[in-house]
Scaffold this active site. Structure first.
Site, PDB file in Angstrom:
ATOM      1  N   TYR A 194      52.479 -40.099  56.161  1.00 23.01           N
ATOM      2  CA  TYR A 194      53.592 -41.346  56.181  1.00 23.01           C
ATOM      3  C   TYR A 194      52.809 -42.234  57.410  1.00 23.01           C
ATOM      4  O   TYR A 194      53.124 -43.164  57.175  1.00 23.01           O
ATOM      5  CB  TYR A 194      55.020 -40.683  57.254  1.00 23.01           C
ATOM      6  CG  TYR A 194      55.762 -41.180  58.205  1.00 23.01           C
ATOM      7  CD1 TYR A 194      56.108 -42.691  57.008  1.00 23.01           C
ATOM      8  CD2 TYR A 194      55.670 -42.144  59.626  1.00 23.01           C
ATOM      9  CE1 TYR A 194      57.385 -43.517  57.652  1.00 23.01           C
ATOM     10  CE2 TYR A 194      56.764 -43.012  60.184  1.00 23.01           C
ATOM     11  CZ  TYR A 194      57.306 -43.346  59.823  1.00 23.01           C
ATOM     12  OH  TYR A 194      58.489 -44.355  59.818  1.00 23.01           O
ATOM     13  N   TYR A 246      67.536 -52.094  59.435  1.00 24.12           N
ATOM     14  CA  TYR A 246      67.618 -51.673  60.816  1.00 24.12           C
ATOM     15  C   TYR A 246      69.036 -51.342  61.405  1.00 24.12           C
ATOM     16  O   TYR A 246      69.621 -51.462  59.786  1.00 24.12           O
ATOM     17  CB  TYR A 246      66.722 -52.200  62.023  1.00 24.12           C
ATOM     18  CG  TYR A 246      65.256 -51.697  61.744  1.00 24.12           C
ATOM     19  CD1 TYR A 246      64.671 -51.100  60.871  1.00 24.12           C
ATOM     20  CD2 TYR A 246      64.694 -53.294  62.019  1.00 24.12           C
ATOM     21  CE1 TYR A 246      63.496 -50.458  60.948  1.00 24.12           C
ATOM     22  CE2 TYR A 246      63.249 -53.231  61.508  1.00 24.12           C
ATOM     23  CZ  TYR A 246      62.664 -51.934  61.421  1.00 24.12           C
ATOM     24  OH  TYR A 246      61.186 -51.737  60.737  1.00 24.12           O
ATOM     25  N   VAL A 264      58.132 -53.392  61.165  1.00 27.75           N
ATOM     26  CA  VAL A 264      58.298 -53.808  62.470  1.00 27.75           C
ATOM     27  C   VAL A 264      56.663 -53.981  62.596  1.00 27.75           C
ATOM     28  O   VAL A 264      55.677 -55.270  64.072  1.00 27.75           O
ATOM     29  CB  VAL A 264      58.011 -52.675  63.475  1.00 27.75           C
ATOM     30  CG1 VAL A 264      59.137 -52.129  64.271  1.00 27.75           C
ATOM     31  CG2 VAL A 264      56.454 -51.782  63.539  1.00 27.75           C
TER      32      VAL A 264
HETATM   33  N1  GLU Z   1      55.738 -46.687  61.567  1.00 25.57           N
HETATM   34  C1  GLU Z   1      56.421 -46.956  62.282  1.00 25.57           C
HETATM   35  C2  GLU Z   1      57.345 -46.222  62.607  1.00 25.57           C
HETATM   36  O1  GLU Z   1      57.206 -44.521  62.101  1.00 25.57           O
HETATM   37  C3  GLU Z   1      57.373 -47.737  61.377  1.00 25.57           C
HETATM   38  C4  GLU Z   1      58.907 -48.567  62.245  1.00 25.57           C
HETATM   39  C5  GLU Z   1      59.384 -49.555  61.567  1.00 25.57           C
HETATM   40  O2  GLU Z   1      58.527 -50.375  60.598  1.00 25.57           O
HETATM   41  O3  GLU Z   1      60.220 -49.951  61.360  1.00 25.57           O
HETATM   42  O4  GLU Z   1      58.202 -46.107  64.286  1.00 25.57           O
END
Ligand code: GLU
Length: 310
Positions: A194, A246, A264
Site C-alpha cells: 500500500y 474525501y 495528499v
Molecule cells: N499514503 C497516504 C495515507 O495512507 C494516502 C492518503 C491520501 O492521499 O489520501 O495516509
C-alpha cells in the site's frame, strides 16, 4: 465538446493558472508523512489529455509529485480484474461521510470498509494484490508504465520509507480488519504494498494520459488495450463520483459534477467521459485534504467548458 480549438484550450489553462497564484497561501502542505512536508508549496500544474490523443498543459506539468491516494484507482482496477465480483463482498461502495483514515466506522461495520478509496478499502485492495501477484509492487508499477506508455515510473524511496515509518494509523486499520477476517496476507506485507503504490512519483501529463481508459469505456486509446470491462469503468467512475474527494465529495459533485480523485500529494484527477481526463496539482491542501489550487483549476475548467455530468 465545446472546445475544439486547441490554442484556445492551452491559453485558457495558462490564464487559469496565473489567476490561482494567490490561493497558495490558503492551504497547507501535508506533513503527517514527513517526506511530503519537504515539498515546496508554491508550485502548480494543470493538464488535459483527450481521447483523440491531444495533450494540453500549463505550469509544472512535467514535475513529478507523490501519487498518494490517486494510486487507489489503479489498485482497484487491478483487483477488479483479478477478483471479479467477489471483491464487493469484502469492500462496500458507499460514501463514508468520515475522514479518509477514520477507524471508528470500521469497528461498527465488522471490518468491511465503506468503499475502496478510503484507506481501509485501499488496504483490502492491497491485500487482494499481495495475495494474487507473486510480486505485487512490481505488478503495480508495470501496470502504470503500460498505461502511461512510459518506463520511467518509480516509487519514491524516501516517501515510501517515510510512510512505512509513520504508518501507525494505517497499520491499526489493517490489524482491525485482520481481526474480522478481512485481510488474508500478513499485515506488514500488505502495508508495504500500500505505501509503495502511494509513493509512486508521477507528473500531471503522465497521470492524465494514464486514466483515459476510464473516459473511454475501459479502452486505453493510445494502445487500444481493453484495460477493464466497460461495466467496471462505469463502476469505478461511480465510486469516484460519490467518494473520490474525501469528505468533500458531495460539494465537488455539486460544484464540478465529474468523477474525481484527490491525493495528499496535492493532485486531483477528474474523468470527463467521452472526452478525456483533467489533472491538476499543487501541494497546499485544505482541511479535507484536497489541494486548494487544483480544486479551483478543475472547477473553473469544468465551468468554462460546461463539463458537469449532472
Ligand atoms: N499514503 C497516504 C495515507 O495512507 C494516502 C492518503 C491520501 O492521499 O489520501 O495516509
Amino acid at each position: 465538446m465545446p472546445i475544439t480549438n486547441t490554442t484556445d484550450l492551452s491559453a485558457l489553462l495558462q490564464h487559469m493558472l496565473a489567476q490561482c497564484q494567490p490561493l497558495y497561501r490558503s492551504g497547507k502542505v501535508a506533513d503527517y508523512i514527513p517526506a511530503l512536508a519537504q515539498v515546496a508549496p508554491q508550485q502548480a500544474a494543470v493538464a488535459v489529455a483527450t481521447l483523440d490523443g491531444r495533450l494540453h498543459s500549463a505550469g509544472a506539468a512535467q514535475q513529478s509529485f507523490s501519487l498518494q491516494s490517486i494510486s487507489k484507482i489503479f489498485g482497484l482496477v487491478m483487483a477488479m480484474n483479478r477478483l471479479g465480483d467477489e471483491l464487493w463482498q469484502r469492500v462496500n461502495m458507499e460514501p463514508s461521510g468520515q475522514p479518509f483514515n477514520s477507524i471508528v466506522q470500521l469497528e461498527w461495520e465488522q471490518g468491511i470498509p465503506r468503499n475502496p478509496v478510503i484507506n481501509a478499502g485501499a488496504i483490502v485492495v492491497a491485500d487482494v494484490l499481495v495475495s494474487h501477484y507473486s510480486a505485487s509492487k512490481t505488478a503495480f508499477l508495470t501496470f502504470l508504465r503500460r498505461l502511461t506508455a512510459e518506463e520511467a515510473i518509480y516509487a519514491d524511496q524516501q516517501v515510501y520509507l517515510s510512510e512505512l515509518e509513520h504508518g501507525n494509523r494505517n497499520a491499526a486499520l489493517a490489524y482491525l480488519m485482520k481481526s474480522f477476517g478481512n485481510i488474508e496476507a500478513e499485515v506488514p506485507q500488505v502495508l508495504e504494498h500500500y505505501f509503495h503504490q502511494c509513493a509512486t512519483a508521477i507528473n500531471c501529463e503522465q497521470l492524465a494520459r494514464s486514466l483515459l481508459f476510464l473516459a473511454n469505456r475501459g479502452v486505453q486509446p493510445h494502445s487500444n488495450e481493453q484495460v477493464c470491462s466497460r461495466r467496471d469503468a462505469h463502476r469505478v467512475n461511480a465510486i469516484l463520483s460519490t467518494s473520490g474527494m474525501y469528505d468533500q465529495s458531495g460539494e465537488f459533485a455539486f460544484k464540478v459534477g465529474l468523477p474525481a480523485k484527490s491525493g495528499v500529494g496535492g493532485a486531483i484527477v477528474a474523468i470527463v467521459p467521452q472526452f478525456g481526463v483533467i489533472t491538476a496539482w499543487s501541494p497546499p491542501l485544505n482541511r479535507f485534504g484536497n489541494s486548494v489550487v487544483a480544486m479551483q483549476l478543475i472547477q473553473q475548467l469544468a465551468d468554462e467548458l460546461g463539463l458537469s455530468l449532472f
